[in-house]
Write an enzyme that holds these catalytic residues in place. Structure first.
Site, PDB file in Angstrom:
ATOM      1  N   ASP A  21     -10.043   6.469  47.430  1.00 14.43           N
ATOM      2  CA  ASP A  21     -10.104   7.798  48.028  1.00 14.43           C
ATOM      3  C   ASP A  21      -9.209   7.870  49.260  1.00 14.43           C
ATOM      4  O   ASP A  21      -9.060   6.884  49.987  1.00 14.43           O
ATOM      5  CB  ASP A  21     -11.557   8.105  48.417  1.00 14.43           C
ATOM      6  CG  ASP A  21     -11.787   9.577  48.704  1.00 14.43           C
ATOM      7  OD1 ASP A  21     -10.922  10.404  48.338  1.00 14.43           O
ATOM      8  OD2 ASP A  21     -12.833   9.905  49.295  1.00 14.43           O
ATOM      9  N   ARG A  25      -5.264  12.844  52.221  1.00 11.71           N
ATOM     10  CA  ARG A  25      -5.304  12.806  53.688  1.00 11.71           C
ATOM     11  C   ARG A  25      -4.206  11.902  54.239  1.00 11.71           C
ATOM     12  O   ARG A  25      -3.621  12.182  55.289  1.00 11.71           O
ATOM     13  CB  ARG A  25      -6.678  12.325  54.148  1.00 11.71           C
ATOM     14  CG  ARG A  25      -7.714  13.437  54.233  1.00 11.71           C
ATOM     15  CD  ARG A  25      -9.109  12.898  54.395  1.00 11.71           C
ATOM     16  NE  ARG A  25      -9.633  12.414  53.115  1.00 11.71           N
ATOM     17  CZ  ARG A  25     -10.801  11.803  52.985  1.00 11.71           C
ATOM     18  NH1 ARG A  25     -11.543  11.572  54.050  1.00 11.71           N
ATOM     19  NH2 ARG A  25     -11.220  11.410  51.801  1.00 11.71           N
ATOM     20  N   SER A  66     -11.898  11.004  37.747  1.00 11.93           N
ATOM     21  CA  SER A  66     -13.264  11.286  37.318  1.00 11.93           C
ATOM     22  C   SER A  66     -13.303  12.451  36.333  1.00 11.93           C
ATOM     23  O   SER A  66     -12.334  13.215  36.194  1.00 11.93           O
ATOM     24  CB  SER A  66     -14.137  11.631  38.532  1.00 11.93           C
ATOM     25  OG  SER A  66     -13.844  12.931  39.000  1.00 11.93           O
ATOM     26  N   SER A  67     -14.432  12.596  35.679  1.00  9.44           N
ATOM     27  CA  SER A  67     -14.618  13.725  34.763  1.00  9.44           C
ATOM     28  C   SER A  67     -14.457  15.055  35.487  1.00  9.44           C
ATOM     29  O   SER A  67     -14.025  16.045  34.894  1.00  9.44           O
ATOM     30  CB  SER A  67     -16.015  13.646  34.130  1.00  9.44           C
ATOM     31  OG  SER A  67     -16.220  12.413  33.476  1.00  9.44           O
ATOM     32  N   ASN A  69     -12.442  15.593  38.049  1.00 10.64           N
ATOM     33  CA  ASN A  69     -11.094  15.796  38.592  1.00 10.64           C
ATOM     34  C   ASN A  69     -10.250  16.778  37.789  1.00 10.64           C
ATOM     35  O   ASN A  69      -9.204  17.242  38.268  1.00 10.64           O
ATOM     36  CB  ASN A  69     -10.340  14.469  38.698  1.00 10.64           C
ATOM     37  CG  ASN A  69     -10.808  13.608  39.846  1.00 10.64           C
ATOM     38  OD1 ASN A  69     -10.636  12.387  39.832  1.00 10.64           O
ATOM     39  ND2 ASN A  69     -11.419  14.216  40.867  1.00 10.64           N
ATOM     40  N   ARG A 189     -15.720   1.937  48.816  1.00 11.47           N
ATOM     41  CA  ARG A 189     -15.080   3.262  48.852  1.00 11.47           C
ATOM     42  C   ARG A 189     -14.241   3.363  50.108  1.00 11.47           C
ATOM     43  O   ARG A 189     -14.710   3.079  51.213  1.00 11.47           O
ATOM     44  CB  ARG A 189     -16.103   4.394  48.828  1.00 11.47           C
ATOM     45  CG  ARG A 189     -15.423   5.770  48.847  1.00 11.47           C
ATOM     46  CD  ARG A 189     -16.328   6.904  48.486  1.00 11.47           C
ATOM     47  NE  ARG A 189     -15.569   8.147  48.348  1.00 11.47           N
ATOM     48  CZ  ARG A 189     -15.920   9.170  47.594  1.00 11.47           C
ATOM     49  NH1 ARG A 189     -17.038   9.106  46.873  1.00 11.47           N
ATOM     50  NH2 ARG A 189     -15.184  10.257  47.527  1.00 11.47           N
ATOM     51  N   ILE A 196     -21.071   7.850  45.957  1.00 10.28           N
ATOM     52  CA  ILE A 196     -20.451   7.172  44.819  1.00 10.28           C
ATOM     53  C   ILE A 196     -19.896   8.139  43.779  1.00 10.28           C
ATOM     54  O   ILE A 196     -19.283   7.708  42.804  1.00 10.28           O
ATOM     55  CB  ILE A 196     -21.402   6.157  44.162  1.00 10.28           C
ATOM     56  CG1 ILE A 196     -22.659   6.838  43.630  1.00 10.28           C
ATOM     57  CG2 ILE A 196     -21.763   5.062  45.140  1.00 10.28           C
ATOM     58  CD1 ILE A 196     -23.560   5.861  42.864  1.00 10.28           C
TER      59      ILE A 196
END
Length: 250
Positions: A21, A25, A66-67, A69, A189, A196
């Site tokens: 992640d 940024r 991810s699903s 995204n 992370r 999570i």
């Protein structure tokens, strides 16, 4: 589970999972477009795979897409798919040289035929490698994983192959993604977020968590070693009692 296990100094982890992640940024802080952050994040994977191999890890699982995204802007999704395809084509041979087996877990039917072919080819190229495992979770969600396993078991019950009473936690676990790998010891992370995000919900039941403010493109060997060092200070109880005799709460 149920018996206490104190991790001896210097032992483990065998399997690390990382939620990568902070690409956006990272780019924003440098006045760059989000695409620059995603490209830098992909480059970071190469270094981490080698670092984990050098440290004797058996498996590294990365949450790449991810699903959820798919809800991102179409141009960003297109870029991510392009970077994924490029990574697979460029890195499979190098991973094979390092003895790393590549696997992709998650749904594949929503990927383009071109990307599906690249996934299959990369997995085939590295299929005989045994030094370590790199797992990329793409179009993956923890809830999907559990539901998919439950659906398969339900089909077996309906067809008479399995009796309902035969379904235990251990049986269901065998139908999940990552079933043939060591349990996830440490879930990391980056970027400072502390959740999570629907990643390996079942597999992380007794994982140790490590959160760092470091953005993913800056997550290097030093950060990896800090996470591993923190893990080695933990006492893994699995619902048992702590070594000082106090009852564990979880």
């Amino acid at each position: 589970m149920g018996s206490a296990e104190v991790l001896p100094p210097g032992e483990g982890p065998r399997h690390i999972a990382i939620i990568m992640d902070g690409n956006g940024r990272w780019a924003a802080r440098r006045g760059l477009p989000p695409s620059a952050g995603h490209k830098a994040g992909v480059e970071r994977i190469r270094d981490l795979v080698s670092a984990c191999g050098d440290r004797g890890l058996e498996a590294l699982t990365l949450f790449a897409f991810s699903s959820e995204n798919w809800q991102r802007p179409p141009k960003e999704v297109e870029l991510l798919m392009s970077l994924f395809h490029s990574y697979l084509r460029k890195e499979a041979a190098r991973m094979c040289e390092e003895g790393i087996r590549l696997r992709v877990v998650g749904r594949r039917d929503r990927f383009s035929a071109r990307l599906q072919r690249a996934i299959a080819e990369a997995e085939e190229i590295t299929s005989e490698c045994s030094r370590g495992n790199l797992v990329i979770a793409a179009d993956y969600g923890g809830r999907w994983d559990i539901a998919n396993a439950a659906r398969t078991l339900a089909e077996e019950v309906a067809s008479g192959v399995r009796a309902p009473e035969s379904i235990t936690e251990e049986v269901l676990a065998d139908y999940l993604q990552l079933a043939d790998l060591p349990p996830v010891d440490l879930l990391v992370r980056s970027s400072g977020e502390q959740r999570i995000s629907n990643f390996i919900l079942w597999q992380a039941a007794y994982s140790e968590f490590y959160f760092t403010d470091t953005l993913w493109p800056d997550f290097g060997e030093r950060e990896l070693d800090a996470a591993i060092a923190a893990y080695r200070q933990r006492e893994r109880r699995y619902g048992g009692r702590s070594s000082d005799g106090l009852a564990a709460q979880a």
